[in-house]
Design a protein around this motif. Structure first.
Motif, PDB file in Angstrom:
ATOM      1  N   UNK A  75     -78.556  59.472  -2.988  1.00  0.00           N
ATOM      2  CA  UNK A  75     -78.320  60.428  -2.753  1.00  0.00           C
ATOM      3  C   UNK A  75     -78.500  62.183  -4.175  1.00  0.00           C
ATOM      4  N   UNK A  76     -77.111  61.237  -4.829  1.00  0.00           N
ATOM      5  CA  UNK A  76     -77.282  62.500  -5.697  1.00  0.00           C
ATOM      6  C   UNK A  76     -78.079  61.978  -6.829  1.00  0.00           C
ATOM      7  N   UNK A  77     -79.219  61.657  -7.079  1.00  0.00           N
ATOM      8  CA  UNK A  77     -80.726  61.294  -7.416  1.00  0.00           C
ATOM      9  C   UNK A  77     -81.491  62.379  -7.035  1.00  0.00           C
ATOM     10  N   UNK A  78     -81.247  61.999  -5.947  1.00  0.00           N
ATOM     11  CA  UNK A  78     -82.339  62.884  -4.920  1.00  0.00           C
ATOM     12  C   UNK A  78     -82.140  64.455  -5.258  1.00  0.00           C
ATOM     13  N   UNK A  79     -80.944  65.192  -5.497  1.00  0.00           N
ATOM     14  CA  UNK A  79     -80.255  65.840  -5.674  1.00  0.00           C
ATOM     15  C   UNK A  79     -79.946  66.188  -4.415  1.00  0.00           C
TER      16      UNK A  79
END
Length: 82
Positions: A75-79
């Motif tokens: 979720x963090x990498x997907x923004x």
């Protein structure tokens, strides 16, 4: 004569049934007497395990960590989490 013969046959059948029941009862009593005398004993003493079989705490912790870190990182990498 026929009535007497019929009654005699009926009584004879009843007698045979009672005799069979008596024999079965004697066999059951004999079996019970033999079973009362039976004794059970342990052949091998129980062994205490060196380590617990279950639950595998290391495996549970690893799965929990992956289940928590994986979606969080994704979720963090997907923004989604800015």
């Amino acid at each position: 004569m026929v009535a007497l013969t019929r009654d005699y046959d009926t009584l004879q059948v009843t007698y045979r049934e009672l005799l069979a029941k008596s024999e079965n009862s004697k066999m059951a009593a004999s079996l019970e007497q033999r079973q009362i005398g039976e004794r059970f004993r342990l052949l091998d003493a129980p062994r205490v395990p060196l380590r617990p079989h279950s639950p595998n705490r290391l495996k549970i912790n690893a799965i929990g960590t992956m289940a928590g870190v994986g979606p969080g990182t994704g979720a963090h990498h997907a923004g989604v989490l800015s």
